[in-house]
Write a protein that holds these residues in place. Structure first.
Motif, PDB file in Angstrom:
ATOM      1  N   GLY A  30       0.810  -1.215   0.000  1.00 20.17           N
ATOM      2  CA  GLY A  30       0.000   0.000   0.000  1.00 20.17           C
ATOM      3  C   GLY A  30       0.839   1.259   0.000  1.00 20.17           C
ATOM      4  O   GLY A  30       2.019   1.241  -0.338  1.00 20.17           O
ATOM      5  N   ARG A  31       0.221   2.348   0.421  1.00 19.69           N
ATOM      6  CA  ARG A  31       0.874   3.658   0.498  1.00 19.69           C
ATOM      7  C   ARG A  31       0.569   4.315   1.834  1.00 19.69           C
ATOM      8  O   ARG A  31       0.001   5.408   1.886  1.00 19.69           O
ATOM      9  CB  ARG A  31       0.407   4.550  -0.650  1.00 19.69           C
ATOM     10  CG  ARG A  31       0.847   4.043  -2.002  1.00 19.69           C
ATOM     11  CD  ARG A  31       0.297   4.926  -3.081  1.00 19.69           C
ATOM     12  NE  ARG A  31       0.696   4.386  -4.365  1.00 19.69           N
ATOM     13  CZ  ARG A  31       1.266   5.090  -5.315  1.00 19.69           C
ATOM     14  NH1 ARG A  31       1.473   6.371  -5.142  1.00 19.69           N
ATOM     15  NH2 ARG A  31       1.594   4.533  -6.446  1.00 19.69           N
ATOM     16  N   PRO A  32       0.932   3.626   2.922  1.00 24.85           N
ATOM     17  CA  PRO A  32       0.613   4.204   4.227  1.00 24.85           C
ATOM     18  C   PRO A  32       1.397   5.489   4.488  1.00 24.85           C
ATOM     19  O   PRO A  32       2.511   5.656   4.003  1.00 24.85           O
ATOM     20  CB  PRO A  32       1.013   3.108   5.212  1.00 24.85           C
ATOM     21  CG  PRO A  32       2.085   2.332   4.493  1.00 24.85           C
ATOM     22  CD  PRO A  32       1.693   2.386   3.040  1.00 24.85           C
ATOM     23  N   GLY A  55      -2.290   0.235   5.376  1.00 25.95           N
ATOM     24  CA  GLY A  55      -1.151  -0.288   4.636  1.00 25.95           C
ATOM     25  C   GLY A  55      -0.326  -1.146   5.565  1.00 25.95           C
ATOM     26  O   GLY A  55      -0.676  -1.338   6.733  1.00 25.95           O
TER      27      GLY A  55
END
Length: 115
Positions: A30-32, A55
């Motif tokens: 993901g893109r935390p 994420g």
């Protein structure tokens, strides 16, 4: 960084935070993003608010106790016999200096930390 003055109160659950992307080498899925807001230093101990959006990311911990205000995450302990834990609002957790962890956040996680 802002500090809470003696006698001052803030709404920790609603305090606006400024998020930043995690370093690429820490992101697993993901893109935390994360945000931190230091509230006070008491002796040599820092108290603050930390938040991570959904994420999965790795981390190396500091000696800390935290209380989850909102959200949900699974924390895995890398190279450790400790079982993974699920945390959500009301969870109180102790982490040790140098522990390597993997955080999978499924609902934005906000916590008060004492480190």
């Amino acid at each position: 960084m802002s500090t809470l003055a003696p006698g001052e109160a803030v709404g920790a659950a609603a305090l606006p935070l400024v998020h930043a992307s995690l370093p690429v080498d820490e992101v697993i899925l993901g893109r935390p993003t994360t945000a931190v807001h230091a509230l006070a230093t008491v002796g040599a101990v820092e108290v603050g608010i930390w938040e991570m959006t959904p994420g999965t990311a790795s981390d190396t911990e500091v000696d800390e106790v935290f209380v989850v205000l909102a959200g949900h995450a699974r924390i895995e302990f890398v190279d450790s016999p400790l079982p993974a834990i699920e945390v959500d609002a009301g969870s109180v957790v102790r982490l040790a200096e140098g522990q390597r962890t993997v955080w999978t956040v499924t609902e934005t996680l906000r916590k008060i930390y004492i480190a």
